[in-house]
Design a protein around this motif. Structure first.
Motif, mmCIF file in Angstrom:
data_model
loop_
_atom_site.group_PDB
_atom_site.id
_atom_site.type_symbol
_atom_site.label_atom_id
_atom_site.label_comp_id
_atom_site.label_asym_id
_atom_site.label_seq_id
_atom_site.Cartn_x
_atom_site.Cartn_y
_atom_site.Cartn_z
ATOM 1 N N LEU A 130 0.790 -1.236 0.000
ATOM 2 C CA LEU A 130 0.000 0.000 0.000
ATOM 3 C C LEU A 130 0.825 1.290 0.000
ATOM 4 N N PRO A 131 1.874 1.422 0.797
ATOM 5 C CA PRO A 131 2.611 2.695 0.757
ATOM 6 C C PRO A 131 3.135 3.038 -0.637
ATOM 7 N N GLY A 132 3.712 2.060 -1.317
ATOM 8 C CA GLY A 132 4.231 2.309 -2.659
ATOM 9 C C GLY A 132 3.133 2.574 -3.672
ATOM 10 N N MET A 133 2.044 1.828 -3.588
ATOM 11 C CA MET A 133 0.937 2.030 -4.519
ATOM 12 C C MET A 133 0.289 3.397 -4.320
ATOM 13 N N ARG A 134 0.100 3.769 -3.071
ATOM 14 C CA ARG A 134 -0.518 5.070 -2.807
ATOM 15 C C ARG A 134 0.370 6.219 -3.249
ATOM 16 N N LEU A 173 -11.830 -4.772 -0.255
ATOM 17 C CA LEU A 173 -10.613 -4.008 -0.556
ATOM 18 C C LEU A 173 -10.823 -3.096 -1.761
ATOM 19 N N ALA A 174 -11.563 -3.585 -2.761
ATOM 20 C CA ALA A 174 -11.820 -2.757 -3.937
ATOM 21 C C ALA A 174 -12.535 -1.466 -3.543
ATOM 22 N N GLY A 175 -13.515 -1.583 -2.650
ATOM 23 C CA GLY A 175 -14.230 -0.396 -2.196
ATOM 24 C C GLY A 175 -13.370 0.522 -1.361
ATOM 25 N N ASP A 176 -12.479 -0.049 -0.583
ATOM 26 C CA ASP A 176 -11.628 0.734 0.314
ATOM 27 C C ASP A 176 -10.499 1.435 -0.442
ATOM 28 N N LEU A 177 -9.932 0.771 -1.438
ATOM 29 C CA LEU A 177 -8.708 1.270 -2.067
ATOM 30 C C LEU A 177 -8.935 1.962 -3.406
ATOM 31 N N GLY A 178 -10.151 1.897 -3.919
ATOM 32 C CA GLY A 178 -10.441 2.547 -5.190
ATOM 33 C C GLY A 178 -10.060 4.020 -5.243
ATOM 34 N N PRO A 179 -10.345 4.810 -4.198
ATOM 35 C CA PRO A 179 -9.959 6.225 -4.232
ATOM 36 C C PRO A 179 -8.464 6.466 -4.338
ATOM 37 N N ASP A 180 -7.653 5.438 -4.051
ATOM 38 C CA ASP A 180 -6.201 5.565 -4.163
ATOM 39 C C ASP A 180 -5.682 5.152 -5.538
ATOM 40 N N GLY A 181 -6.600 4.837 -6.458
ATOM 41 C CA GLY A 181 -6.169 4.409 -7.783
ATOM 42 C C GLY A 181 -5.762 2.953 -7.835
ATOM 43 N N ALA A 238 -11.059 0.473 -15.534
ATOM 44 C CA ALA A 238 -12.355 0.795 -14.932
ATOM 45 C C ALA A 238 -13.005 -0.426 -14.282
ATOM 46 N N VAL A 239 -12.233 -1.492 -14.095
ATOM 47 C CA VAL A 239 -12.777 -2.732 -13.547
ATOM 48 C C VAL A 239 -12.182 -2.987 -12.166
ATOM 49 N N THR A 240 -13.029 -3.129 -11.160
ATOM 50 C CA THR A 240 -12.540 -3.478 -9.820
ATOM 51 C C THR A 240 -13.643 -4.186 -9.046
ATOM 52 N N GLY A 241 -13.234 -5.006 -8.094
ATOM 53 C CA GLY A 241 -14.184 -5.754 -7.282
ATOM 54 C C GLY A 241 -14.865 -6.885 -8.020
ATOM 55 N N GLN A 242 -14.278 -7.327 -9.122
ATOM 56 C CA GLN A 242 -14.922 -8.336 -9.960
ATOM 57 C C GLN A 242 -14.256 -9.700 -9.825
ATOM 58 N N ASN A 243 -15.019 -10.731 -10.187
ATOM 59 C CA ASN A 243 -14.522 -12.102 -10.216
ATOM 60 C C ASN A 243 -14.741 -12.658 -11.614
ATOM 61 N N LEU A 244 -13.669 -12.888 -12.338
ATOM 62 C CA LEU A 244 -13.748 -13.419 -13.694
ATOM 63 C C LEU A 244 -13.465 -14.917 -13.658
ATOM 64 N N VAL A 245 -14.419 -15.695 -14.128
ATOM 65 C CA VAL A 245 -14.238 -17.144 -14.162
ATOM 66 C C VAL A 245 -13.541 -17.529 -15.459
ATOM 67 N N VAL A 246 -12.434 -18.219 -15.339
ATOM 68 C CA VAL A 246 -11.631 -18.618 -16.503
ATOM 69 C C VAL A 246 -11.530 -20.129 -16.483
ATOM 70 N N ASP A 247 -12.521 -20.790 -17.123
ATOM 71 C CA ASP A 247 -12.567 -22.250 -17.081
ATOM 72 C C ASP A 247 -13.114 -22.848 -18.372
ATOM 73 N N GLY A 248 -12.962 -22.113 -19.470
ATOM 74 C CA GLY A 248 -13.452 -22.625 -20.742
ATOM 75 C C GLY A 248 -14.946 -22.578 -20.894
#
Length: 253
Positions: A130-134, A173-181, A238-248
Motif C-alpha cells: 500500500l505505501p508504494g501504490m498510494r 478491498l476494492a471499495g476501500d482502495l479505489g480512491p487511491d487508484g 475501470a474494472v474493480t471488485g470483480q470475479n472473472l471465471v476462466v474455465d473454458g
C-alpha cells in the motif's frame, strides 16, 4: 500504467500456475518478483529463463515479517516499489476427490491452514504494497480464486471456503482502495491441466470436464495466465471488485 512499466509480485511462482503467470508478465516486459516458499531451484531456474527482469525471493506469505523483507529486497533490486500483486500462493493441497476429507471427518485445522494461506497471505501482501501504490496513485491486486464456490462439483470444504472468503476480501478491498487508484479483482479457474496440485486428478476427470465445456477442453495454466494480464493492463482500468471465471465456459453465472 503499461505492463512493461510494472513491477509485479507473483506469490507461489516457483512452479505450477504461478510460474506461468510470472512468465506471462515477463513476456510482456514487466519486472517480476518470483516469490517462493520452498521451490528455490525452480524459482531460480525461472529467473534464469526470463533474464535480468526478474528476481527470485523466498518468503512465506503467512509471515508478515518475511513479506516486509521481501518488499524491501525487491525495492533495493529494482529501485522502485512493487505496483502489482498477484496472490497465487497455495497452502499445500492436492485436488484428489477420492482422498478429500468429507464433512464428517474434516477438522478445523484444515480450514485454518487454507484461510492462513489465502486470506492472511493476501492481507499481508496488500498491506505491504500500500505505501508504494498510494505514492504512485496506481496499484493492481489480482487474487486467484476457484470456480468451486459457484459449482462445487467436488466439495473441497476447506479450500473452497477460504477462496470464498478471499472473494469477499477482494470486494471490500476494492471499495476501500479505489480512491487511491488501486483496483482489486479475482480470477477463478477450474481444474487446470496440469499443475502439481492437480496431478493427482484421474485422467477420466479431466476428460469429463473437457466434454462439459463449450470449448471442449480443460484450461491450461498458460491460458489462465493470459487472463491475469488483463486485470493488470490499462484495458481494465475501470474494472474493480470483480470475479472473472476462466474455465473454458464450464461455469456461466
Amino acid at each position: 500504467m503499461q505492463l512493461s512499466e510494472q513491477i509485479v509480485l507473483v506469490t507461489g511462482a516457483g512452479r505450477g500456475l504461478g510460474r506461468e503467470i510470472a512468465l506471462a508478465f515477463a513476456r510482456e516486459g514487466a519486472r517480476v518478483v518470483v516469490n517462493y516458499r520452498r521451490s528455490r531451484e525452480a524459482a531460480e531456474a525461472l529467473v534464469a529463463q526470463t533474464g535480468d527482469r526478474a528476481i527470485a525471493l523466498q518468503a512465506d506469505v503467512t509471515d508478515r515479517v518475511q513479506i516486509d523483507a521481501l518488499y524491501a529486497q525487491a525495492r533495493a533490486h529494482f529501485g522502485a516499489d512493487i505496483t502489482t500483486v498477484v496472490n497465487n500462493a497455495l497452502v499445500d493441497f492436492a485436488f484428489d476427490g477420492d482422498a478429500r476429507a468429507k464433512a464428517d471427518t474434516i477438522d478445523w485445522p484444515a480450514f485454518a491452514a487454507q484461510f492462513e494461506g489465502s486470506v492472511r497471505g493476501a492481507l499481508h501482501t496488500v498491506q505491504a504494497a500500500l505505501p508504494g501504490m498510494r505514492a504512485q496513485r496506481f496499484g493492481r491486486v489480482i487474487n486467484i480464486g476457484t470456480n468451486l464456490f459457484q459449482n462445487p462439483v467436488v466439495p473441497y470444504h476447506d479450500y473452497t471456503a477460504a477462496k470464498a472468503a478471499l472473494l469477499s476480501l477482494t470486494r471490500t478491498l476494492a471499495g476501500d482502495l479505489g480512491p487511491d487508484g488501486i483496483t482489486v479483482n479475482m480470477l477463478s479457474g477450474g481444474l487446470l491441466r496440469t499443475t502439481d496440485a492437480s496431478a493427482a486428478t484421474p485422467e477420466a476427470v479431466f476428460d469429463y470436464i473437457a466434454a462439459s465445456t463449450p470449448l471442449r477442453t480443460v484450461t491450461t495454466p498458460a491460458e489462465f495466465a493470459d487472463a491475469v494480464l488483463f486485470f493488470a493492463s490499462p484495458w481494465s482500468r475501470a474494472v474493480t471488485g470483480q470475479n472473472l471465471v476462466v474455465d473454458g465456459g464450464l461455469v456461466r453465472d
